[in-house]
Design an enzyme around this catalytic site. Structure first.
Site, short mmCIF file in Angstrom:
data_model
loop_
_atom_site.label_atom_id
_atom_site.label_comp_id
_atom_site.label_asym_id
_atom_site.label_seq_id
_atom_site.Cartn_x
_atom_site.Cartn_y
_atom_site.Cartn_z
N GLY A 77 0.48 -1.63 0.21
CA GLY A 77 0.02 -0.54 0.13
C GLY A 77 0.31 0.72 -0.26
CB CYS A 78 0.95 4.28 1.71
SG CYS A 78 2.01 5.83 2.36
#
Length: 223
Positions: free
Chosen positions: A43-44
């Site tokens: 993800g991020c």
């Protein structure tokens, strides 16, 4: 793809995307002798970088893009989709101080490996989880860590194990974002980068979901 989460909540850096328009070609420096690298997508990349740079034995982590075919991609290109790249982090570590096995187990317990559509509030192909390997030994360790995570959760783990390709470091303003001091404009008003990062991470629900899945086994939730 764009981030979809809380209404109108976006990464503060998107407001400064013009910085990247003239970004030079980026190359990954060779790891120092006696060190190894582990490349993961969770993800991020701000969050993955922040998590793993806190681990004893990790020398550093670089946010970047990998897994696709577009050369020298920009953040805007990757998040819009079509490049095939993941937001990823290349972790450099000292294997005499921390093992690849431990880092892989920590990685699985720092994400939602049951989610095939992204991570937490960040949706789209570039935000999916993945582990990248460069040889059969690394692949075997990744498979073992994946099987262990699946047994521990009692749920299907969808994180793929992929052949490592070229890793492209992200733009300079993404590196070490979690501890930056530059003033940026956010949904919550002007904030220093480190404060903007904390607000983003909380609003995205990352730690809440990881705690829900992994409980006390989550190594970074709340950090």
């Amino acid at each position: 793809m764009t981030r979809i989460a809380f209404p109108d909540f976006i990464k503060p850096s998107l407001l400064f995307a013009l910085i990247a328009l003239a970004a030079p070609l980026r190359a990954t420096p060779a790891p120092a002798a006696g060190t190894e690298t582990l490349t993961v997508a969770g993800g991020c990349f701000w969050c993955v970088e922040s998590d793993f740079e806190s681990v004893p034995g990790v020398i550093g982590a670089v946010s970047g893009y990998t897994g696709g075919k577009t050369a020298n991609p920009t953040y805007d290109q990757v998040t819009k989709g079509g490049t095939g790249h993941y937001e990823a982090v290349q972790i450099t570590f000292d294997p005499a101080r921390v093992s690849r096995e431990k880092l892989l187990n920590m990685f699985f317990r720092s994400v939602d490996p049951t989610d095939a559509g992204g991570q937490f509030c960040d949706r789209g192909n570039s935000y999916r989880t993945a582990i990248f390997v460069s040889n059969t030994g690394e692949k075997t360790l990744a498979q073992q860590a994946k099987a262990d995570a699946q047994r521990a959760l009692g749920q299907s783990v969808v994180t793929p194990i992929l052949q490592q390709g070229t890793f492209y470091p992200a733009e300079a303003y993404h590196q070490d974002y979690y501890k930056g001091t530059k003033l940026v404009l956010t949904r919550f008003g002007p904030k220093r980068q480190h404060s903007a990062y904390k607000a983003y991470r909380k609003a995205c629900g990352r730690d809440a979901r990881v705690k829900q899945l992994w409980g006390s086994a989550a190594p970074f939730a709340g950090s």
